[in-house]
Design a protein around this motif. Sequence first.
Motif, short mmCIF file in Angstrom:
data_model
loop_
_atom_site.label_atom_id
_atom_site.label_comp_id
_atom_site.label_asym_id
_atom_site.label_seq_id
_atom_site.Cartn_x
_atom_site.Cartn_y
_atom_site.Cartn_z
N UNK A 206 34.29 31.82 40.25
CA UNK A 206 33.93 33.21 40.48
C UNK A 206 33.56 33.86 39.14
N UNK A 207 32.30 34.30 39.02
CA UNK A 207 31.81 34.90 37.78
C UNK A 207 31.48 36.37 38.07
N UNK A 208 31.97 37.27 37.21
CA UNK A 208 31.83 38.71 37.44
C UNK A 208 30.97 39.37 36.37
N UNK A 209 30.14 40.31 36.82
CA UNK A 209 29.32 41.11 35.91
C UNK A 209 29.40 42.57 36.35
N UNK A 210 29.46 43.47 35.37
CA UNK A 210 29.52 44.89 35.68
C UNK A 210 30.92 45.43 35.61
N UNK A 211 31.25 46.35 36.51
CA UNK A 211 32.52 47.06 36.46
C UNK A 211 33.70 46.11 36.59
N UNK A 212 34.71 46.34 35.80
CA UNK A 212 35.96 45.59 35.89
C UNK A 212 36.70 46.03 37.16
N UNK A 213 37.15 45.06 37.95
CA UNK A 213 37.83 45.38 39.21
C UNK A 213 39.14 44.59 39.33
N UNK A 214 40.09 45.20 40.06
CA UNK A 214 41.33 44.51 40.38
C UNK A 214 41.06 43.41 41.41
N UNK A 215 41.75 42.29 41.25
CA UNK A 215 41.62 41.14 42.14
C UNK A 215 43.04 40.70 42.48
#
Length: 281
Positions: A206-215
């Motif tokens: 899982x690769x994330x871009x943009x706003x930091x979010x809780x997981x």
Amino acid sequence: MPAPSTDLRDSCSRAHGARNDCHRSFHTSNGRRKTDASEQRVGGGMDKFLLRPDLQGGGEEPAPTGGASGDLKSPDWLHLRAEGLSCDYTVLFGKAEADKIFRELEQEVEYFTGALAKVQVFGKWHSVPRKQATYGDAGLTYTFSGLTLTPKPWIPVLERVRDRVCEVTGQTFNFVLVNRYKDGCDHIGEHRDDERELALGSPIASVSFGACRDFIFRHKDSRGKRPRRTVEVVRLQLAHGSLLLMNPPTNTHWYHSLPIRKRVLAPRVNLTFRKILPTKK
């Protein structure tokens, strides 16, 4: 000696531009300021789930071994372990490169519309509270939430991210599910990535871009109003440019979600790379 506690709860509460800063310095329990990048990427209270290799003389960190993920070649991995949970986390792309990839994703990804933008929950169809798209190799199909999807051909930006993930994990991936969250109101509920098309024993990247979010990870025995037992929830904060590798048997025992966070105003694009078995003819 126990690892110092951390406090990063405010690091994802402010959205600015396309990126929330999840890489701020933090304070240890004895009040001393600390700036170790590998310690900053997971939210407060996570120390009990982390496995960190001991630092050798000279300050060099030995290459971590990542269980099912093999020899993880990228530096500064965090290893999250709990009962039936095995995940590895790092920030894979620097800010400038992550910003560039985010812009390309915003321009080039073609998201589902119409019937493909709905999801089946308990027999009823609902609009998906996010945008979705699939890309991958020819000859694959993927079924989830009542939908059977044929991926579009790879586009260059997704190929670049996929190849980097393959390089640092030693794994191969032939399919990606793209989720775009316009702000903190877009979300995804608790679920497991355990579809029958997934190659047995393959991790999900899982690769994330943009706003930091809780997981959030929640054990299957600890769900509902009358859970079988109490298992502590595992909470992460997924940074801009980060990679979370979910190794088996994580998706057998743990559900995960991206909950609503109304104070998050910026968009986020998440890429989950998978290895899918070819469709039998």
